[in-house]
Write a protein that holds these residues in place. Structure first.
Motif, PDB file in Angstrom:
ATOM      1  N   ALA A   1      -2.403  -4.756   1.081  1.00 28.96           N
ATOM      2  CA  ALA A   1      -3.785  -5.201   0.684  1.00 28.96           C
ATOM      3  C   ALA A   1      -3.953  -6.039  -0.381  1.00 28.96           C
ATOM      4  CB  ALA A   1      -4.633  -3.859   0.708  1.00 28.96           C
TER       5      ALA A   1
ATOM      6  N   LYS B   1       0.757  -1.252   0.266  1.00 34.89           N
ATOM      7  CA  LYS B   1      -0.193   0.053  -0.130  1.00 34.89           C
ATOM      8  C   LYS B   1       0.910   1.213   0.111  1.00 34.89           C
ATOM      9  CE  LYS B   1      -4.459  -0.109   2.042  1.00 34.89           C
ATOM     10  NZ  LYS B   1      -5.312  -0.288   3.101  1.00 34.89           N
ATOM     11  N   GLU B   2       1.965   1.037   0.784  1.00 26.96           N
ATOM     12  CA  GLU B   2       2.721   2.491   0.809  1.00 26.96           C
ATOM     13  C   GLU B   2       3.415   2.624  -0.325  1.00 26.96           C
ATOM     14  OE1 GLU B   2       5.436   1.908   4.094  1.00 26.96           O
ATOM     15  OE2 GLU B   2       3.631   1.466   5.520  1.00 26.96           O
TER      16      GLU B   2
ATOM     17  N   GLU C   1       2.174  -1.413   5.384  1.00 27.55           N
ATOM     18  CA  GLU C   1       0.529  -2.033   5.143  1.00 27.55           C
ATOM     19  C   GLU C   1       0.455  -2.430   3.815  1.00 27.55           C
ATOM     20  OE1 GLU C   1      -3.115  -0.304   6.216  1.00 27.55           O
ATOM     21  OE2 GLU C   1      -1.908   1.328   6.951  1.00 27.55           O
TER      22      GLU C   1
ATOM     23  N   VAL D   1      -5.580   0.964  -7.626  1.00 24.74           N
ATOM     24  CA  VAL D   1      -5.885  -0.580  -7.776  1.00 24.74           C
ATOM     25  C   VAL D   1      -6.346  -0.833  -8.953  1.00 24.74           C
ATOM     26  CG1 VAL D   1      -7.013  -2.436  -6.722  1.00 24.74           C
ATOM     27  CG2 VAL D   1      -6.068  -0.643  -5.240  1.00 24.74           C
TER      28      VAL D   1
END
Lengths: 424, 310
Positions: A286, A152-153, A284, A162
């Protein structure tokens, strides 16, 4: 409770603290001991510290021993133990033919009318039923879902969205490649299985329309040389330039490390990677589902039935084993298992709450997308050459750029033609 | 010597007594399993696990059915390449190192000997792991090392390429086992009497002539033995390929050798279920290949070899 004596003993035990000692000694004297055979040696701690104690709270009279073998030795070791009569009472079942052959050889019990089996849909059971679907011989435990995990970063750093479609996906990869030094797509082909599992079976269902395509392949109405299959390899052939330098010699552990060290951005994943990444990544992350081909509205995911539990037909403690399996079919177990091992999703119909955010994302796709399992697992890998082995081989070569998508399709189809009547 | 002929020679029980333990162990753990394997290769299993006698049909499948014969010939050819690389690289280097070590002018020769022999004693799994790290394009030091000597552009993911993975694996194996030919040849060289060497020097031969005309003929039987040991070890090889490339020995089976083929057949792999009887057939063929190789050596090569009484 198999005998009234034990039932009374347990009830007394729960009534008074003073009697606890006596009860436990009675328990030890009359306890039935069940040994669990499994390949999940990574899960030993969770079984010993959490699952077995939770079961013993309700059934203190049954003693459970979790006895795992390393995954690569499991099938052969289990075979030898079953033949020698030394195998445990409960047997963790691999999906499809490996377990089916144990059942036809009489090593596994028929569990069709086990109390609790009604909590599992036909889809959930599909990997552990006879070809006619009449008898079920293992209690489904969990499935794993495929998709892509991203950092995510790094997505924020590079201002990336995305991707939802195939072309957006390649646009994102191109941006990462041209604007940063990060590896856009973290995957290696040295171990080969990632090519088939995280490549072909991950993005493929969108092309062959999930279950419909999988069944059509089994009944022979579709061939691997059909465009929907060739297209999957065509997509994969475009991955090569975005994979890290020397990806041909990159192993699974290398890929995991590259991603968790923050050197790569997108990781073609199985949900089972979540616990490892939770431990090792300090950023983080995802997940997103496999991007759909441009212009396609419906999406399909690989939600692969992977692990189940059966009873050794030679076990002297079958009643106790059935008690345990019935407990495993309960909501308690489903919740416990799915939360202790985020990424392994219970196959039961119970509504359960999952706490891990990334696992939640994976599970959420079940609402929006159609589910299917890996198309090589049922029936099609039974003969020689095994379609699964062929898929590993050709998918690796397509990613390495040494085989064209058309030739890959031809090779796998030719393999099937050698032994599988519906494709002849 | 006048032995009374009426006394019958007694049966030499003591010979049997001393032979028995070794013979017993050899028969139980070598001969019996071997014969059982040969026998098992003649059976087949049905879906319920019942075994029935099938004659040579396993061998027919293995050698004539394309689904089996292609992997088989591929593995055999790869194995032959594996052996050729050992013969061309490992044994000459072993000979060269032995010649250097036996030179009286070399200091610290014991240290070198120990260091070169060290990898042989390490587990293959460790060797495989270490070399994978060394050659890794991600973490490895090989690329940096090659750049520092100006050959950086030749670096590649050798273990992952179809064209180079088998050669790389063979060279790793050479690196590990070069100590064995070195030690055997070194021992043979040490047993050459000094007066022979002295005599040749007195006769005016230079170092090369001494080596070629005196030492080499004397160590030729040892080199023959080293070759046959290499042959047997190579056709039984398995661990290194399995440790580095897995049982599917990729990419595209380019590093598949007889050992990995046997493993996949016998134990099965992923969804391919193992077949004990077919595995036994592959094992029998491996045994026959090694047997033929050893026979050829014994009857064709060794008989013509001159031996010198030292």
């Amino acid at each position: 409770m198999s005998t009234p004596v034990k039932g009374i003993a347990t009830r007394l035990g729960s009534l008074s603290l003073g009697l606890m000692l006596a009860t436990s000694s009675v328990g030890a004297w009359s306890a039935e001991k069940l040994v669990i055979e499994s390949w999940r040696n990574d899960d030993s701690k969770i079984w010993n510290d959490i699952i077995i104690p939770a079961f013993n709270q309700q059934h203190p009279d049954i003693e459970l021993v979790f006895s795992p073998t390393p995954p690569s030795d499991y099938n052969s070791a289990l075979q030898a133990k079953l033949q020698g009569g030394t195998a445990g009472d409960l047997i963790t079942c691999r999906p499809f033919d490996v377990s089916l052959s144990l059942y036809t050889k009489g090593n596994l019990q028929d569990l069709s009318n086990l109390a609790g089996m009604e909590n599992f849909s036909d889809f959930a059971r599909s990997a552990w039923v006879t070809d006619d679907g009449k008898e079920t011989f293992c209690l489904p435990m969990a499935s794993v879902i495929h998709g892509f995990i991203y950092n995510k970063e790094l997505f924020a750093e590079l201002n990336l969205e995305v991707p939802k479609t195939e072309s957006e996906f390649f646009k994102v990869l191109e941006t990462i490649k041209s604007e940063s030094r990060y590896v856009p797509l973290v995957m290696g082909t040295s171990d080969q299985w990632e090519s088939a599992t995280m490549g072909f079976q991950n993005i493929g269902p969108n092309y062959w329309k999930g279950e419909a395509g999988r069944r059509a392949l089994i009944d022979g109405s579709e061939k691997l040389t059909d465009p929907q299959y060739v297209k999957v390899w065509e997509q994969m052939a475009k991955w090569g330039p975005y994979m890290g330098r020397g990806y041909e010699a990159q192993k699974y552990a290398d890929s995991q490390n590259l991603f968790t060290l923050g050197r790569g951005v997108i990781y073609p994943a199985g949900s089972w990677d979540i616990p490892t990444f939770n431990d090792q990544a300090d950023f983080e992350f995802a997940a997103f589902p496999p991007p759909v081909p441009d212009g396609q509205d419906s999406c399909y995911i690989s939600d692969h039935t992977d692990i189940a539990m059966g009873i050794n037909a030679a076990s002297p403690n079958k009643e106790a084993a059935r008690t345990f399996l019935t407990w495993m079919a309960s909501k308690d177990f489903a919740e416990l298992y799915s939360n202790q091992l985020p990424g392994f999703f219970s196959l039961s119909n119970h509504q359960i709450e999952i706490k891990d955010p990334v696992a939640q994302q994976f599970l959420g796709w079940r609402q929006d997308c159609e589910q299917t399992i890996r198309n090589s697992y049922q029936i099609l890998s039974r003969g020689t050459p095994s379609m699964e082995n062929e898929l590993w081989n050709v998918s690796t070569q397509v990613l390495n750029g040494t085989l064209s998508p058309e030739d890959a399709a031809k090779q796998v189809e030719a393999g099937l033609q050698q032994w599988y009547a519906p494709h002849q | 010597m006048s032995q009374p002929s009426s006394i019958q020679r007694r049966f030499p029980w003591h010979i049997l007594f001393f032979l028995a333990p070794g013979l017993l162990i050899y028969v139980t753990f070598s001969v019996y399993p071997l014969l059982d394997t040969l026998w098992l290769g003649l059976f087949q299993e049905d879906a319920t696990g019942q075994r029935f006698f099938a004659g040579i049909s396993n061998y027919q499948t293995l050698l004539l059915d394309a689904a089996w014969s292609e992997p088989f010939w591929n593995a055999l050819w790869n194995n032959t390449k594996f052996f050729i690389i050992h013969m061309l690289v490992q044994n000459p280097i072993g000979l060269f190192l032995a010649a250097l070590l036996s030179s009286p002018r070399l200091r610290l020769s014991n240290t070198y000997r120990t260091l070169i022999f060290m990898p042989t004693m390490l587990s293959v799994v460790i060797i495989g792991f270490v070399w994978q790290l060394l050659l890794s394009p991600i973490w490895g030091i090989s690329e940096g090392f090659l750049y520092s000597i100006g050959l950086g552009q030749y670096f590649d993911a050798w273990l992952g390429k179809e064209s180079s993975s088998l050669i790389t694996l063979a060279l790793i194996s050479v690196w590990q086992f070069v100590g064995i030919p070195m030690m055997l040849i070194y021992a043979a060289m040490l047993s050459i009497p000094d007066d022979l060497i002295d005599a040749s020097v007195v006769d005016g031969s230079n170092a090369w002539q001494t080596f070629w005309n005196i030492k080499l003929p004397l160590i030729l039987p040892t080199i023959g033995m080293v070759s046959i040991l290499t042959f047997v070890a190579n056709f039984n090889a398995f661990e290194l390929v399995y440790a580095v490339k897995g049982a599917l020995a990729g990419p595209n089976f380019s590093s598949d050798i007889m050992g990995t083929l046997f493993y996949r057949t016998f134990f099965g792999f992923q969804l391919q279920s193992g077949s004990i009887t077919m595995g036994a057939a592959v094992a029998t063929l491996m045994f026959l290949i090694i047997l033929v190789g050893v026979m050829l050596y014994l009857f064709v090569v060794q008989r013509r070899m001159k031996r010198f009484q030292l």
